[in-house]
Design an enzyme around this catalytic site. Structure first.
Site, short mmCIF file in Angstrom:
data_model
loop_
_atom_site.label_atom_id
_atom_site.label_comp_id
_atom_site.label_asym_id
_atom_site.label_seq_id
_atom_site.Cartn_x
_atom_site.Cartn_y
_atom_site.Cartn_z
N ASP A 44 0.83 -1.20 0.00
CA ASP A 44 0.00 0.00 0.00
C ASP A 44 0.86 1.25 0.00
O ASP A 44 1.84 1.35 0.75
CB ASP A 44 -0.90 0.03 1.23
CG ASP A 44 -1.62 1.36 1.36
OD1 ASP A 44 -2.56 1.59 0.57
OD2 ASP A 44 -1.22 2.18 2.22
N TYR A 54 2.66 10.23 0.46
CA TYR A 54 3.84 9.69 1.12
C TYR A 54 5.12 10.14 0.40
O TYR A 54 5.54 9.56 -0.59
CB TYR A 54 3.79 8.16 1.18
CG TYR A 54 2.58 7.59 1.89
CD1 TYR A 54 1.83 8.35 2.78
CD2 TYR A 54 2.17 6.28 1.65
CE1 TYR A 54 0.72 7.82 3.43
CE2 TYR A 54 1.06 5.74 2.29
CZ TYR A 54 0.34 6.53 3.17
OH TYR A 54 -0.77 6.01 3.80
N LYS A 72 -3.95 5.77 -3.37
CA LYS A 72 -5.02 6.62 -2.88
C LYS A 72 -5.25 7.82 -3.80
O LYS A 72 -4.37 8.20 -4.58
CB LYS A 72 -4.69 7.06 -1.46
CG LYS A 72 -4.44 5.85 -0.54
CD LYS A 72 -4.11 6.25 0.87
CE LYS A 72 -3.77 5.02 1.70
NZ LYS A 72 -2.42 4.49 1.40
#
Length: 325
Positions: A36, A41, A67
């Site tokens: 993930d 990030y 995401k």
């Protein structure tokens, strides 16, 4: 167990590229097949690092999630978004939960990852934790539905472009709200069902069981303290832990020690006792941390440990634990 990609975005400290790739290789070699990540990030850094590893593993060999909700735009050095990530690309974050925003975010992620598809696409951070208040969270949720973001997710799923849709957030309340508004397959819930917190048992997790909605459990250590213990500088919810949390962790750790179980072992295994929790994704910044996480799953935790935590009021009586019938 899966692999959570936030640390590889240089969360709090710089991670050398060689260490990042070694961590991903160690996860794959250890049997991990779910990975993930997210644009947030490291402002794209984590996704790019994943992309290099996926080219070695083979896309078809893994399950991959990322995401939507944050677009990354080129900017001047002074405009780079201030986050907990360091030494990041020169980008700024623009929140966008609209139809166009979801589609653009998805395409940009595919480019950074170097893949044709992801398996799971999650709406990122429509929560009060991120946006500052319940009212602000509600506004973001309205944007997701009123501006077509959910429609975009639903279209991608219906077309088979992604296999599942959900949300990745830091609180269960907004997950419960989303379940009342749309057909979601699962949620990545960070830090809200742990040895320290079980409020999700009140209504959300029972609803997930009823609706056959799966939970990816992120942040099983509450961003650090359940791994390090109540040491100086221990982090809880990404901030220095307050004294009441430090005190409770000391009590939990004392029970663990009495059963010759490390706190981190109990923390990682506890979350998997609930039937709605399908996988747990502890973060890791190097190969050694990955290998340590994998080893934690093999440590036997006696049922008496969970019983003692409950009898001392340190764990909810109704919390299911590993090994329960």
């Amino acid at each position: 167990m899966g692999f959570g990609g936030a640390p590889l975005g240089n969360l709090y400290r710089r991670i050398e590229e060689a260490d990042a790739q070694a961590a991903l290789d160690a996860a794959y070699a250890g049997g991990v097949r779910y990975f993930d990540t997210a644009p947030q990030y490291g402002l794209g850094l984590s996704e790019m690092r994943f992309g290099k590893a996926i080219s070695r593993f083979g896309r078809e060999k893994i399950t991959l999630s990322t995401k939507v909700g944050r677009l990354l735009e080129d900017c001047s050095p002074a405009e780079v978004s201030k986050t907990g990530f360091v030494d990041v690309p020169q980008k700024r974050i623009v929140y966008d939960y609209s139809y166009d925003g979801v589609m653009r975010s998805h395409e940009a992620s595919l480019h950074r990852l170097g893949v044709d598809s992801v398996d799971i696409l999650l709406v990122h951070d429509v929560d009060a934790f991120t946006h500052g208040s319940r009212e602000a969270s509600d506004q973001r949720v309205r944007e997701l539905f009123d501006l077509g973001g959910f429609r975009a997710l639903d279209e991608l799923r219906a077309a088979g472009t992604v296999k599942a849709i959900g949300a990745g957030v830091n609180e269960w309340e907004v997950c419960e709200k989303l379940l009342g508004l749309g057909d979601f397959d699962g949620f990545l819930l960070a830090g809200r069902y742990t040895l320290l917190e079980q409020e999700a048992l009140n209504s959300f997790l029972p609803l997930c069981e009823k609706r056959d909605v799966g939970i990816i459990l992120g942040g099983p250590y509450n961003s650090g303290i359940l791994a390090t213990g109540a040491v100086e500088g221990a982090r809880y919810n990404y901030e220095p832990a307050p004294e009441p949390i430090l005190a409770r962790v000391r009590q939990i750790e004392a029970v663990c020690t009495a059963h010759e179980v490390r706190l981190i072992e109990a923390a990682l295994q506890f979350v998997l006792g609930h039937s709605a929790v399908k996988t747990v994704i502890p973060g890791a910044a190097n190969a050694g941390e990955v290998e340590a996480n994998i080893a934690l799953m093999d440590k036997p935790v006696p049922a008496a440990l969970w019983a003692d935590l409950k009898s001392q009021g340190l764990l909810r009586e109704d919390a299911p634990t590993p090994g329960d019938a």
